[in-house]
Design a protein around this motif. Structure first.
Motif, PDB file in Angstrom:
ATOM      1  N   LEU A  74      36.013  49.023  35.428  1.00 30.13           N
ATOM      2  CA  LEU A  74      35.530  47.978  36.326  1.00 30.13           C
ATOM      3  C   LEU A  74      36.155  48.144  37.707  1.00 30.13           C
ATOM      4  CD1 LEU A  74      35.611  44.746  34.151  1.00 30.13           C
ATOM      5  CD2 LEU A  74      33.717  46.310  34.549  1.00 30.13           C
ATOM      6  N   GLN A  75      35.385  47.822  38.722  1.00 35.05           N
ATOM      7  CA  GLN A  75      35.875  47.932  40.096  1.00 35.05           C
ATOM      8  C   GLN A  75      35.869  46.545  40.735  1.00 35.05           C
ATOM      9  OE1 GLN A  75      37.047  50.776  41.589  1.00 35.05           O
ATOM     10  NE2 GLN A  75      37.681  49.371  43.163  1.00 35.05           N
ATOM     11  N   PRO A  76      37.049  45.906  40.837  1.00 33.28           N
ATOM     12  CA  PRO A  76      37.097  44.610  41.524  1.00 33.28           C
ATOM     13  C   PRO A  76      36.770  44.804  43.007  1.00 33.28           C
ATOM     14  CG  PRO A  76      39.155  45.053  40.344  1.00 33.28           C
ATOM     15  CD  PRO A  76      38.354  46.306  40.322  1.00 33.28           C
ATOM     16  N   GLY A 133      32.170  32.642  53.200  1.00 33.98           N
ATOM     17  CA  GLY A 133      33.516  33.200  53.230  1.00 33.98           C
ATOM     18  C   GLY A 133      33.700  34.319  52.219  1.00 33.98           C
ATOM     19  N   GLU A 134      34.907  34.870  52.251  1.00 32.89           N
ATOM     20  CA  GLU A 134      35.216  36.008  51.380  1.00 32.89           C
ATOM     21  C   GLU A 134      35.286  35.577  49.919  1.00 32.89           C
ATOM     22  OE1 GLU A 134      37.851  39.907  51.973  1.00 32.89           O
ATOM     23  OE2 GLU A 134      39.017  38.059  52.018  1.00 32.89           O
ATOM     24  N   GLN A 135      34.679  36.370  49.077  1.00 34.41           N
ATOM     25  CA  GLN A 135      34.645  36.124  47.636  1.00 34.41           C
ATOM     26  C   GLN A 135      35.328  37.288  46.920  1.00 34.41           C
ATOM     27  OE1 GLN A 135      33.022  33.223  46.461  1.00 34.41           O
ATOM     28  NE2 GLN A 135      32.862  32.817  48.648  1.00 34.41           N
ATOM     29  N   TYR A 136      35.854  37.030  45.752  1.00 33.50           N
ATOM     30  CA  TYR A 136      36.461  38.055  44.911  1.00 33.50           C
ATOM     31  C   TYR A 136      35.674  38.126  43.617  1.00 33.50           C
ATOM     32  CZ  TYR A 136      40.436  37.819  48.047  1.00 33.50           C
ATOM     33  OH  TYR A 136      41.236  37.862  49.163  1.00 33.50           O
ATOM     34  N   GLY A 137      35.397  39.332  43.165  1.00 35.68           N
ATOM     35  CA  GLY A 137      34.657  39.435  41.920  1.00 35.68           C
ATOM     36  C   GLY A 137      34.299  40.856  41.588  1.00 35.68           C
ATOM     37  N   PHE A 138      33.150  41.010  40.952  1.00 30.48           N
ATOM     38  CA  PHE A 138      32.659  42.303  40.496  1.00 30.48           C
ATOM     39  C   PHE A 138      31.184  42.394  40.832  1.00 30.48           C
ATOM     40  CE2 PHE A 138      36.062  40.958  37.709  1.00 30.48           C
ATOM     41  CZ  PHE A 138      36.878  42.079  37.665  1.00 30.48           C
ATOM     42  N   LEU A 139      30.710  43.598  41.032  1.00 30.46           N
ATOM     43  CA  LEU A 139      29.278  43.802  41.165  1.00 30.46           C
ATOM     44  C   LEU A 139      28.690  43.767  39.767  1.00 30.46           C
ATOM     45  CD1 LEU A 139      29.205  46.675  43.810  1.00 30.46           C
ATOM     46  CD2 LEU A 139      28.893  44.220  44.183  1.00 30.46           C
ATOM     47  N   VAL A 164      11.387  30.243  42.995  1.00 26.05           N
ATOM     48  CA  VAL A 164      12.571  30.489  42.183  1.00 26.05           C
ATOM     49  C   VAL A 164      13.144  31.846  42.585  1.00 26.05           C
ATOM     50  CG1 VAL A 164      13.453  30.852  39.847  1.00 26.05           C
ATOM     51  CG2 VAL A 164      11.690  29.124  40.270  1.00 26.05           C
ATOM     52  N   ALA A 165      14.424  31.857  42.900  1.00 26.18           N
ATOM     53  CA  ALA A 165      15.116  33.116  43.196  1.00 26.18           C
ATOM     54  C   ALA A 165      15.876  33.526  41.941  1.00 26.18           C
ATOM     55  CB  ALA A 165      16.077  32.937  44.367  1.00 26.18           C
ATOM     56  N   ARG A 166      15.806  34.805  41.616  1.00 26.13           N
ATOM     57  CA  ARG A 166      16.526  35.338  40.454  1.00 26.13           C
ATOM     58  C   ARG A 166      17.434  36.459  40.923  1.00 26.13           C
ATOM     59  NH1 ARG A 166      11.452  34.152  38.234  1.00 26.13           N
ATOM     60  NH2 ARG A 166      11.570  32.959  36.306  1.00 26.13           N
ATOM     61  N   TYR A 167      18.669  36.437  40.409  1.00 27.74           N
ATOM     62  CA  TYR A 167      19.621  37.492  40.743  1.00 27.74           C
ATOM     63  C   TYR A 167      20.666  37.591  39.631  1.00 27.74           C
ATOM     64  CZ  TYR A 167      22.057  33.362  42.470  1.00 27.74           C
ATOM     65  OH  TYR A 167      22.619  32.121  42.577  1.00 27.74           O
ATOM     66  N   SER A 168      21.319  38.726  39.535  1.00 25.53           N
ATOM     67  CA  SER A 168      22.318  38.948  38.483  1.00 25.53           C
ATOM     68  C   SER A 168      23.651  38.344  38.894  1.00 25.53           C
ATOM     69  CB  SER A 168      22.490  40.441  38.219  1.00 25.53           C
ATOM     70  OG  SER A 168      21.315  40.974  37.669  1.00 25.53           O
ATOM     71  N   GLU A 169      24.304  37.716  37.941  1.00 26.86           N
ATOM     72  CA  GLU A 169      25.620  37.117  38.136  1.00 26.86           C
ATOM     73  C   GLU A 169      26.543  37.566  37.014  1.00 26.86           C
ATOM     74  OE1 GLU A 169      27.117  34.001  39.784  1.00 26.86           O
ATOM     75  OE2 GLU A 169      25.837  34.577  41.457  1.00 26.86           O
ATOM     76  N   VAL A 170      27.835  37.596  37.306  1.00 28.70           N
ATOM     77  CA  VAL A 170      28.847  37.935  36.307  1.00 28.70           C
ATOM     78  C   VAL A 170      29.553  36.651  35.894  1.00 28.70           C
ATOM     79  CG1 VAL A 170      30.981  39.215  35.870  1.00 28.70           C
ATOM     80  CG2 VAL A 170      29.200  40.223  37.304  1.00 28.70           C
ATOM     81  N   GLN A 171      29.672  36.444  34.596  1.00 27.57           N
ATOM     82  CA  GLN A 171      30.450  35.314  34.077  1.00 27.57           C
ATOM     83  C   GLN A 171      31.919  35.747  34.054  1.00 27.57           C
ATOM     84  OE1 GLN A 171      28.275  34.940  30.380  1.00 27.57           O
ATOM     85  NE2 GLN A 171      27.375  33.017  31.062  1.00 27.57           N
ATOM     86  N   SER A 172      32.563  35.645  35.212  1.00 30.32           N
ATOM     87  CA  SER A 172      33.928  36.152  35.376  1.00 30.32           C
ATOM     88  C   SER A 172      34.926  35.511  34.424  1.00 30.32           C
ATOM     89  CB  SER A 172      34.401  35.958  36.814  1.00 30.32           C
ATOM     90  OG  SER A 172      33.573  36.665  37.692  1.00 30.32           O
TER      91      SER A 172
END
Length: 145
Positions: free
Chosen positions: A50-52, A70-76, A104-112
């Motif tokens: 994984l690449q943070p 603002g700046e967010q932290y996470g993963f693609l 409706v907008a659809r996009y991929s999200e990560v359940q961090s």
């Protein structure tokens, strides 16, 4: 207040309703609720892939989605998908596109938050390896004397 008995009656009604809900609540044991429980293994190997990242949402282009600024932290999501497909989901947001028209907008999200058990498993794996290495070092020190 013109109708003090009405407001007291309403409050009592709410309290009785809340009490009835708590009395009728069904208690489900965790063992019944969760099935196919298994330990997380090879978590360290998966996490290494994984690449943070830090990123910013394009809040100007996608104002209608009301994304955080603002700046967010996470993963693609695309990088998490290969290691932990169950942690990636399709998020949907409905927004107005004009009078009587919504899209409706659809996009991929990560359940961090689902990464927390994986991180704990990786720490435990690393700790076991550290303990093993400590024993090997102690053994080597004893042999060299």
């Amino acid at each position: 207040m013109r109708y003090p008995l009405v407001s007291k009656g309403a409050v009592l009604g709410i309290l009785f309703s809340a009490a009835a809900l708590s009395v009728n609540a069904q208690k489900i044991e965790e063992q019944e609720l969760k099935v196919n429980v298994d330990k997380i293994s090879n978590s360290t190997e998966h996490l290494k892939n994984l690449q943070p990242v830090t990123f910013k949402y394009d809040v100007q282009k996608y104002k209608h989605l009301k994304l955080p600024a603002g700046e967010q932290y996470g993963f693609l999501a695309s990088s998490v998908q290969s290691e932990y497909p169950a942690m990636v989901y399709e998020a949907t947001k409905m927004y107005d596109q004009g009078k009587n028209n919504s899209k409706v907008a659809r996009y991929s999200e990560v359940q961090s938050e689902n990464l927390i058990p994986v991180l704990v498993a990786a720490i435990k794996e690393q700790q076991a390896e550290i303990e093993l290495l400590k024993k090997e070092i102690d053994l080597l020190k004893k042999k060299s004397k």
